[in-house]
Write an enzyme that holds these catalytic residues in place. Structure first.
Site, PDB file in Angstrom:
ATOM      1  N   LYS A 110      26.142  10.063   2.924  1.00 25.93           N
ATOM      2  CA  LYS A 110      26.181  10.965   1.742  1.00 25.93           C
ATOM      3  C   LYS A 110      25.807   9.586   0.793  1.00 25.93           C
ATOM      4  O   LYS A 110      26.274   8.715   0.651  1.00 25.93           O
ATOM      5  CB  LYS A 110      27.728  10.920   1.244  1.00 25.93           C
ATOM      6  CG  LYS A 110      27.747  11.758   0.009  1.00 25.93           C
ATOM      7  CD  LYS A 110      28.711  11.462  -0.952  1.00 25.93           C
ATOM      8  CE  LYS A 110      28.446  10.415  -1.969  1.00 25.93           C
ATOM      9  NZ  LYS A 110      27.188  10.323  -2.827  1.00 25.93           N
ATOM     10  N   CYS A 122      23.685  -6.124  -6.390  1.00 26.38           N
ATOM     11  CA  CYS A 122      25.121  -6.833  -6.082  1.00 26.38           C
ATOM     12  C   CYS A 122      25.106  -8.231  -5.731  1.00 26.38           C
ATOM     13  O   CYS A 122      26.004  -8.851  -5.961  1.00 26.38           O
ATOM     14  CB  CYS A 122      25.801  -6.173  -4.945  1.00 26.38           C
ATOM     15  SG  CYS A 122      24.809  -5.948  -3.523  1.00 26.38           S
TER      16      CYS A 122
END
Ligand code: ADP
Length: 527
Positions: A190, A297
């Site tokens: 997803k 990140c």
């Protein structure tokens, strides 16, 4: 029609062509009931819409993926690897188209989109050529040398569920899937709502390379709706995203005792030492702090500069930042692109505005740039940041870095480690031994000496991931593929059983065994 109107129309046509047919890669149980919009951050306008899948669609995706996995597992690793060797070449051949889609959906600069193409090609190459070695069954010493023959096999877990973020839409959709697939699993992914077309394009190329359709299934839509059913069906969950969402997904995986890996947020420190090459540090830290407009990140958001070079560094850093080309463009010359969304712009603006109100000093930037596009924000350097400000300890995920001065090495290491996060760190020194030594004291999963993040990330045979609240597990290297396997120990006991032989009383067996154990401890090959 004016020239600019016709140019805009031509651009829209090109975009429509880029996305045409990609929706056919989404798995749905029937005609989708709901859809969601995808927008181009450069303009803030809609470029398309995709099915908002529901639990039924997830169920179908897993059914297909389970069917596909059985045949895929039966292929040899070498045969599976051929697909990824072809994929490597296809990604390079389709580089421009991939860059266009990544930029269209994410608004990042082309040079930062290119890092994704590089990453995918290098990951495909690494695992395609190394998977056989990683996955090979191994012989072990066994319980009783000569009497027990023990080997370890590495079986695929089954279907790997992946939930991926929008910041590296190409790289994170496929680079973690490649080792999972090579290990004989199928994958259901997803992707983030904002960047699902990129994932669909990347997977379309995998099919072109020879990956059977059922082995990699895609469901698009909202994490809050289909995250839970996806986790419930998965045999392993690979999540990349925020620490907040990671906690939810990890606890759902925990309910099902499903193994997972999580690559989450960071508040990554950079340390510039007194013996750093200042020009090199400036160049490297601009990439370290502002790649993908800081929506990375592993980017550096806290920068500690030694007092001896503080003035020189800060002046050169700010100068270089002010010379950066920030803008919306599809050529490689733009240095910094847009933020992805209104939401992201608001978060960055809130962090900086609050810091300013509490007494932070803006050395450069500190404002949005609506003249360039709806979500642009200037590369920003702050000083006088303290713990009263949200951005001091919390991830901003934008082009904002706070600079602090230091004088004592133990103290700066303590300050760098004073974080709930532990993802990446960057150290700048001309003394590599000193850099190595400092690195081992830093509590982060990767440390880059004289680089921001790229050296450790691109060391594909070494693990990458987070300590503390930055994650669970690792990607890359052996850990990046073995996590998708179940190891199985098979032992064949020959001749004697694992107890007293016939005719030998147990008390005598125990006495003899104790003597044997005492001797064995002193024989290197028998410990
Ligand atoms: P961000 O807040 O920056 O979008 P997230 O960590 O929320 O970052 O998003 C990463 C991925 O997690 C996206 O694919 C998103 O759709 C998905 N996601 C969001 N909320 C949930 C949830 N409750 N369960 C599972 N996945 C989720």
């Amino acid at each position: 029609m004016t020239v600019s109107e016709s140019a805009a129309e031509a651009e829209l046509e090109v975009e429509a062509e880029l996305l045409a047919g990609l929706e056919s890669g989404v798995t749905t149980a029937g005609a989708p009931e709901e859809r969601f919009d995808v927008e181009a951050p450069f303009r803030g306008t809609k470029i398309g819409d995709l099915p908002a899948c529901g639990p039924d669609d997830v169920e179908v995706a897993f059914e297909r993926a389970r069917q596909g996995q059985e045949a895929w597992e039966r292929r040899s690793v070498a045969e599976r690897a051929e697909v990824f060797k072809r994929y490597h070449d296809l990604v390079i051949e389709n580089c421009e188209e991939l860059l266009d889609i990544v930029q269209l959906e994410s608004g990042k600069a082309r040079r930062h989109a290119y890092e994704e193409v590089l990453d995918v090609a290098m990951t495909a190459r690494h695992y395609a050529y190394r998977a056989e070695d990683y996955l090979e069954s191994e012989e072990r010493e066994g319980a009783l040398p000569g009497l027990t023959e023990t080997e370890v096999h590495h079986h695929p877990v089954g279907v790997v569920g992946m939930i991926t973020p929008w910041n590296y839409p190409l790289s994170l959709a496929v680079s973690d899937a490649i080792p999972a697939l090579l290990a004989g699993n199928s994958v259901v992914i997803k992707p983030a709502e904002q960047t699902s077309y990129t994932a669909l394009k990347a997977i379309e190329l995998l099919r072109e390379a020879g990956l059977p359709r059922d082995v990699f299934r895609v469901v698009t839509g909202h994490g809050k709706v289909i995250g839970e059913p996806l986790v419930a069906e998965s045999d392993f969950v690979c999540f990349t995203g925020s620490t907040e969402t990671g906690r939810i997904v990890a606890s759902q995986a925990g309910e099902h005792l499903t193994k997972c890996s999580m690559e989450l947020g960071g508040k990554n420190p950079g340390i510039v030492c007194d013996d750093a090459d200042v020009d090199r540090a400036v160049e490297g830290l601009i990439r370290g702090c502002f790649t993908n407009a800081g929506q990375l990140c592993i980017s550096i958001e806290r920068l500690y500069v030694h007092e001896d070079v503080y003035g020189q560094f800060v002046e050169a850093f700010v100068d270089a930042i002010e010379g950066l080309h920030v803008g919306a463009g599809y050529d490689h010359d733009v240095d910094v692109g847009s933020l992805i969304s209104e939401e992201q712009l608001e978060k960055v603006t809130d962090h900086v505005e609050e810091a300013k109100a509490q007494g932070a000093t803006v050395l450069t930037g500190g404002t949005a740039r609506p003249d360039l596009g709806p979500y642009f924000y200037e590369p920003t350097v702050l000083t006088d940041v303290d713990e009263s400000m949200t951005l001091c300890a919390n991830e901003t995920f934008g082009p904002v870095v706070a600079v602090y001065e230091w004088s004592d090495e133990d103290d700066v290491i303590e300050r760098a480690n004073d974080s709930d996060y532990g993802l990446n760190a960057s150290i700048w020194t001309e003394d590599h031994e000193r850099g190595r030594e400092m690195a081992t004291q830093i509590e982060t999963g990767t440390v880059n000496v004289n680089e921001g993040y790229a050296a450790a990330w691109a060391s594909l045979d070494a693990p990458m991931g987070g300590m503390k609240n930055s994650g669970i597990g690792r990607r890359h290297g052996d850990e990046g593929i073995m996590k998708y396997t179940e190891s199985q120990t098979v032992s064949v006991q020959k001749h004697l059983g694992m107890t007293n032989p016939p005719g030998v009383p147990h008390w005598l067996y125990a006495k003899l065994m104790n003597k044997t154990l005492k001797i064995q401890r002193h024989i290197p090959g028998m410990r």
